[in-house]
Design a protein around this motif. Structure first.
Motif, PDB file in Angstrom:
ATOM      1  N   SER A  24       0.881  -1.560   0.055  1.00 16.47           N
ATOM      2  CA  SER A  24      -0.190   0.203  -0.088  1.00 16.47           C
ATOM      3  C   SER A  24       1.068   1.422  -0.099  1.00 16.47           C
ATOM      4  O   SER A  24       0.454   2.447  -1.018  1.00 16.47           O
ATOM      5  N   SER A  25       1.925   1.608   0.792  1.00 14.61           N
ATOM      6  CA  SER A  25       2.329   2.289   1.068  1.00 14.61           C
ATOM      7  C   SER A  25       3.562   2.703   0.153  1.00 14.61           C
ATOM      8  O   SER A  25       3.200   3.690  -0.780  1.00 14.61           O
ATOM      9  N   LEU A  26       3.691   1.550  -1.008  1.00 16.73           N
ATOM     10  CA  LEU A  26       5.415   1.819  -2.017  1.00 16.73           C
ATOM     11  C   LEU A  26       3.884   1.836  -3.405  1.00 16.73           C
ATOM     12  O   LEU A  26       4.072   2.874  -4.039  1.00 16.73           O
ATOM     13  N   TRP A  27       2.715   1.678  -3.421  1.00 14.58           N
ATOM     14  CA  TRP A  27       1.604   1.760  -4.667  1.00 14.58           C
ATOM     15  C   TRP A  27       1.902   2.995  -4.411  1.00 14.58           C
ATOM     16  O   TRP A  27       1.418   4.048  -5.303  1.00 14.58           O
ATOM     17  N   LEU A  28       1.176   4.121  -3.380  1.00 15.91           N
ATOM     18  CA  LEU A  28       0.736   5.088  -3.259  1.00 15.91           C
ATOM     19  C   LEU A  28       2.379   5.806  -3.584  1.00 15.91           C
ATOM     20  O   LEU A  28       1.993   7.007  -4.106  1.00 15.91           O
ATOM     21  N   MET A  29       2.665   5.877  -3.288  1.00 19.12           N
ATOM     22  CA  MET A  29       3.842   6.175  -3.914  1.00 19.12           C
ATOM     23  C   MET A  29       4.014   6.438  -5.492  1.00 19.12           C
ATOM     24  O   MET A  29       5.096   6.845  -5.710  1.00 19.12           O
ATOM     25  N   GLU A  30       4.069   5.581  -5.625  1.00 22.23           N
ATOM     26  CA  GLU A  30       4.504   4.701  -7.341  1.00 22.23           C
ATOM     27  C   GLU A  30       3.095   5.962  -8.151  1.00 22.23           C
ATOM     28  O   GLU A  30       3.714   6.598  -9.307  1.00 22.23           O
ATOM     29  N   VAL A  31       1.646   6.043  -7.271  1.00 21.52           N
ATOM     30  CA  VAL A  31       0.613   7.168  -7.864  1.00 21.52           C
ATOM     31  C   VAL A  31       1.126   8.901  -8.112  1.00 21.52           C
ATOM     32  O   VAL A  31       1.073   9.367  -8.400  1.00 21.52           O
ATOM     33  N   ASP A 129       3.666 -10.086 -16.713  1.00 22.86           N
ATOM     34  CA  ASP A 129       3.251  -9.534 -16.590  1.00 22.86           C
ATOM     35  C   ASP A 129       4.361  -7.732 -16.943  1.00 22.86           C
ATOM     36  O   ASP A 129       5.158  -7.954 -17.429  1.00 22.86           O
ATOM     37  N   GLN A 130       3.645  -6.723 -18.757  1.00 24.33           N
ATOM     38  CA  GLN A 130       4.105  -6.218 -18.542  1.00 24.33           C
ATOM     39  C   GLN A 130       4.342  -4.902 -18.430  1.00 24.33           C
ATOM     40  O   GLN A 130       5.076  -3.888 -18.963  1.00 24.33           O
ATOM     41  N   HIS A 131       3.901  -4.784 -17.582  1.00 21.73           N
ATOM     42  CA  HIS A 131       4.210  -3.238 -16.741  1.00 21.73           C
ATOM     43  C   HIS A 131       4.242  -3.811 -14.984  1.00 21.73           C
ATOM     44  O   HIS A 131       3.534  -3.777 -13.986  1.00 21.73           O
ATOM     45  N   VAL A 132       5.722  -3.924 -14.875  1.00 20.17           N
ATOM     46  CA  VAL A 132       6.648  -4.478 -13.430  1.00 20.17           C
ATOM     47  C   VAL A 132       6.721  -3.102 -12.417  1.00 20.17           C
ATOM     48  O   VAL A 132       6.632  -2.026 -12.438  1.00 20.17           O
ATOM     49  N   ASP A 133       5.483  -3.590 -11.468  1.00 30.42           N
ATOM     50  CA  ASP A 133       5.418  -2.734 -10.561  1.00 30.42           C
ATOM     51  C   ASP A 133       4.409  -3.240  -9.069  1.00 30.42           C
ATOM     52  O   ASP A 133       5.238  -4.660  -9.014  1.00 30.42           O
ATOM     53  N   SER A 174       9.778 -10.701   2.658  1.00 28.53           N
ATOM     54  CA  SER A 174       8.312 -10.177   2.132  1.00 28.53           C
ATOM     55  C   SER A 174       8.775  -8.420   1.590  1.00 28.53           C
ATOM     56  O   SER A 174       8.706  -8.832   0.604  1.00 28.53           O
ATOM     57  N   LEU A 175       9.900  -8.396   2.583  1.00 27.08           N
ATOM     58  CA  LEU A 175      10.105  -6.645   1.880  1.00 27.08           C
ATOM     59  C   LEU A 175      11.542  -6.857   1.154  1.00 27.08           C
ATOM     60  O   LEU A 175      10.356  -6.089   0.263  1.00 27.08           O
ATOM     61  N   PHE A 176      11.888  -8.132   0.318  1.00 27.46           N
ATOM     62  CA  PHE A 176      13.089  -7.734  -0.632  1.00 27.46           C
ATOM     63  C   PHE A 176      12.123  -7.761  -1.412  1.00 27.46           C
ATOM     64  O   PHE A 176      11.917  -7.214  -3.217  1.00 27.46           O
ATOM     65  N   ASN A 177      11.344  -9.274  -2.073  1.00 25.01           N
ATOM     66  CA  ASN A 177      10.561  -9.289  -2.659  1.00 25.01           C
ATOM     67  C   ASN A 177       9.380  -8.150  -3.089  1.00 25.01           C
ATOM     68  O   ASN A 177       9.077  -7.621  -4.571  1.00 25.01           O
ATOM     69  N   VAL A 178       8.768  -7.424  -2.726  1.00 27.86           N
ATOM     70  CA  VAL A 178       8.200  -5.523  -3.205  1.00 27.86           C
ATOM     71  C   VAL A 178       8.826  -5.411  -3.023  1.00 27.86           C
ATOM     72  O   VAL A 178       8.147  -4.028  -4.080  1.00 27.86           O
ATOM     73  N   LEU A 179       9.758  -4.378  -2.646  1.00 24.47           N
ATOM     74  CA  LEU A 179      11.078  -3.638  -3.046  1.00 24.47           C
ATOM     75  C   LEU A 179      11.527  -3.694  -4.409  1.00 24.47           C
ATOM     76  O   LEU A 179      11.837  -2.784  -5.045  1.00 24.47           O
ATOM     77  N   ALA A 180      11.859  -5.241  -4.394  1.00 21.47           N
ATOM     78  CA  ALA A 180      12.636  -5.611  -5.936  1.00 21.47           C
ATOM     79  C   ALA A 180      11.461  -5.203  -7.101  1.00 21.47           C
ATOM     80  O   ALA A 180      12.300  -5.240  -8.979  1.00 21.47           O
ATOM     81  N   HIS A 181      10.030  -5.813  -6.788  1.00 25.30           N
ATOM     82  CA  HIS A 181       9.961  -5.528  -8.068  1.00 25.30           C
ATOM     83  C   HIS A 181       8.527  -3.394  -8.456  1.00 25.30           C
ATOM     84  O   HIS A 181       7.672  -3.421  -9.439  1.00 25.30           O
ATOM     85  N   THR A 182       9.012  -2.738  -7.377  1.00 29.51           N
ATOM     86  CA  THR A 182       8.531  -1.486  -7.253  1.00 29.51           C
ATOM     87  C   THR A 182       9.522  -1.035  -8.847  1.00 29.51           C
ATOM     88  O   THR A 182       9.602  -1.365  -8.631  1.00 29.51           O
ATOM     89  N   GLU A 183       8.576   0.161  -9.174  1.00 32.67           N
ATOM     90  CA  GLU A 183       9.143   1.012 -10.297  1.00 32.67           C
ATOM     91  C   GLU A 183      10.291   1.338 -10.101  1.00 32.67           C
ATOM     92  O   GLU A 183      11.097   1.789 -11.109  1.00 32.67           O
ATOM     93  N   PHE A 184      10.337   2.077  -8.893  1.00 30.96           N
ATOM     94  CA  PHE A 184      12.129   3.168  -8.553  1.00 30.96           C
ATOM     95  C   PHE A 184      13.263   2.349  -8.447  1.00 30.96           C
ATOM     96  O   PHE A 184      13.322   0.914  -8.058  1.00 30.96           O
ATOM     97  N   ARG A 185      13.538   2.532  -9.081  1.00 27.80           N
ATOM     98  CA  ARG A 185      15.318   2.535  -9.160  1.00 27.80           C
ATOM     99  C   ARG A 185      15.904   3.069  -8.500  1.00 27.80           C
ATOM    100  O   ARG A 185      15.841   4.625  -8.131  1.00 27.80           O
ATOM    101  N   ILE A 197      25.410  -7.521  -2.495  1.00 32.51           N
ATOM    102  CA  ILE A 197      25.268  -8.086  -1.380  1.00 32.51           C
ATOM    103  C   ILE A 197      23.804  -8.761  -1.436  1.00 32.51           C
ATOM    104  O   ILE A 197      23.091  -9.582  -2.208  1.00 32.51           O
ATOM    105  N   PHE A 198      23.428  -7.275  -1.734  1.00 33.44           N
ATOM    106  CA  PHE A 198      21.061  -7.679  -2.223  1.00 33.44           C
ATOM    107  C   PHE A 198      20.520  -7.411  -3.160  1.00 33.44           C
ATOM    108  O   PHE A 198      21.619  -7.053  -4.394  1.00 33.44           O
ATOM    109  N   ILE A 199      19.464  -8.370  -3.600  1.00 38.10           N
ATOM    110  CA  ILE A 199      18.784  -8.310  -4.640  1.00 38.10           C
ATOM    111  C   ILE A 199      17.998  -6.693  -4.977  1.00 38.10           C
ATOM    112  O   ILE A 199      17.563  -6.605  -4.416  1.00 38.10           O
ATOM    113  N   THR A 200      18.514  -5.746  -6.236  1.00 40.04           N
ATOM    114  CA  THR A 200      18.095  -4.046  -5.738  1.00 40.04           C
ATOM    115  C   THR A 200      16.749  -4.221  -6.665  1.00 40.04           C
ATOM    116  O   THR A 200      16.746  -5.662  -8.036  1.00 40.04           O
TER     117      THR A 200
END
Length: 272
Positions: A24-31, A129-133, A174-185, A197-200
Motif C-alpha cells: 500500500s505504501s509503495l503503491w501510493l508512492m508510485e501513484v 506482466d508487461q508493466h512491473v510495479d 516479503s520486504l525484498f520481494n515487494v521492493l524488487a518489483h517497485t518501479e523505482f530504481r 550483496i542484495f537484490i535491488t
C-alpha cells in the motif's frame, strides 16, 4: 506470551499485514511520483494483479499449517542440516547460517521454476506482466503457490529452522520481494554498492526483461551473491529493459485475470 511466540502462532496474519502495509505504501508512492501512466490506467493494471490475492490466500493459509507442523517436528527431533553446523548456542551463527541456507534454497527453487517446462508454465504468469510495479509481487498463479509452499516444506525439512528463523526469513523475503518489483530504481552508484550483496529493483528488473538470456539472470531472492557465484548475474540499463515474456505479449491474454489463469494449461512454445 513473547512477541516471537505470538508471531510464530500467527505467522500468516503477520505476513499478510506486512505485505499489505508495504504494498500500500509503495503503491501510493508510485501513484504520486511516477510519470507516464494515469491513475486510471494504473488501477486497471493493478486490479488484475490484486485478484491473485484471493486465489493465493486460501492455499497459503492451508499449506503454511503443514510448514509449521514440519518445523515443530524437526525441532523436537533435532532434525535438519543446521544441527551439523557447529553453532554452539551462538545465535548469530545459527541465524545467519540458516538465513543464507534458506536464501540459497529459494535461489534453487527459482532456477527450477524456470528450467522445468511444466513448472515454468505456472511461473511465466508472474513474468507475463508487461508493466512491473508493486502489484506484480502478488501476480502468482495458484498452481505456483502450491508448488512454492511445497518447496518451502522441503527446505524446512532439510534445514530444520526454528519458527523464529522462519519468521525472520519471511519478513525479509516479503520486504525484498515487494521492493524488487517497485518501479523505482536506485541511482547507479548506490545500486552498484547495494547490489554487491542484495537484490535491488535494478537487478530484478533485468530478470523481468522479456527475452533470454536476461530472463535467466538474477534469480536471487534476497541475496545477489548466489547469482554471482553460479554465473547467473546480469545487468541491463533501464532504457533497454522491456517487461513481459516474449511468448506471451498479447495483452488480451496477459491483461485479463481469467485468461491469465488459463496460461499454464495451454501449449508452451519456447522462443528459438
Amino acid at each position: 506470551m513473547t512477541v516471537t511466540q505470538f508471531i510464530g502462532q500467527h505467522e500468516d496474519a503477520v505476513q499478510i499485514a506486512l505485505y499489505a502495509f508495504i504494498i500500500s505504501s509503495l503503491w501510493l508512492m508510485e501513484v504520486c511520483f511516477s510519470l507516464g501512466i494515469t491513475v486510471k490506467k494504473r488501477w486497471q493494471h493493478n486490479k488484475t494483479n490484486l485478484l491473485f490475492i484471493f486465489t493465493a490466500l486460501p492455499i497459503q493459509l492451508i499449506l503454511t499449517t503443514f510448514v509449521l507442523m514440519i518445523v515443530s517436528w524437526t525441532n523436537s527431533h533435532h532434525w535438519g542440516l543446521i544441527n551439523y553446523i557447529p553453532h554452539h548456542q551462538n545465535k548469530w551463527v545459527y541465524y545467519i547460517s540458516l538465513f543464507m541456507l534458506m536464501d540459497l534454497c529459494e535461489y534453487v527453487y527459482h532456477v527450477v521454476m524456470h528450467k522445468i517446462d511444466p513448472l515454468w508454465k505456472f511461473h511465466l504468469v508472474h513474468h507475463s506482466d508487461q508493466h512491473v510495479d508493486v502489484s506484480t509481487t502478488v501476480r502468482e498463479h495458484p498452481g505456483e503457490t502450491c508448488v512454492r509452499t511445497s518447496f518451502q516444506m522441503l527446505w524446512v525439512f532439510l534445514l530444520g529452522p526454528a519458527v523464529s528463523v522462519l519468521v525472520l526469513r519471511q519478513t525479509f523475503q516479503s520486504l525484498f520481494n515487494v521492493l524488487a518489483h517497485t518501479e523505482f530504481r536506485l541511482p547507479p552508484r548506490v545500486n552498484k554498492v547495494v547490489g554487491l550483496i542484495f537484490i535491488t529493483p535494478n537487478l530484478h528488473h533485468v530478470h523481468h526483461h522479456y527475452q533470454l538470456p536476461h530472463t535467466d539472470r538474477n534469480y536471487g531472492d534476497v541475496l545477489s551473491i548466489w547469482d554471482r557465484l553460479f554465473g547467473t548475474f546480469g545487468q541491463l540499463d533501464a532504457d533497454d529493459t522491456r517487461f513481459g515474456i516474449d511468448t506471451h505479449m498479447d495483452k488480451n491474454i496477459t491483461g485479463k485475470f481469467l485468461n491469465i489463469l488459463k496460461i499454464p494449461f495451454q501449449k508452451l512454445e519456447r522462443p528459438k
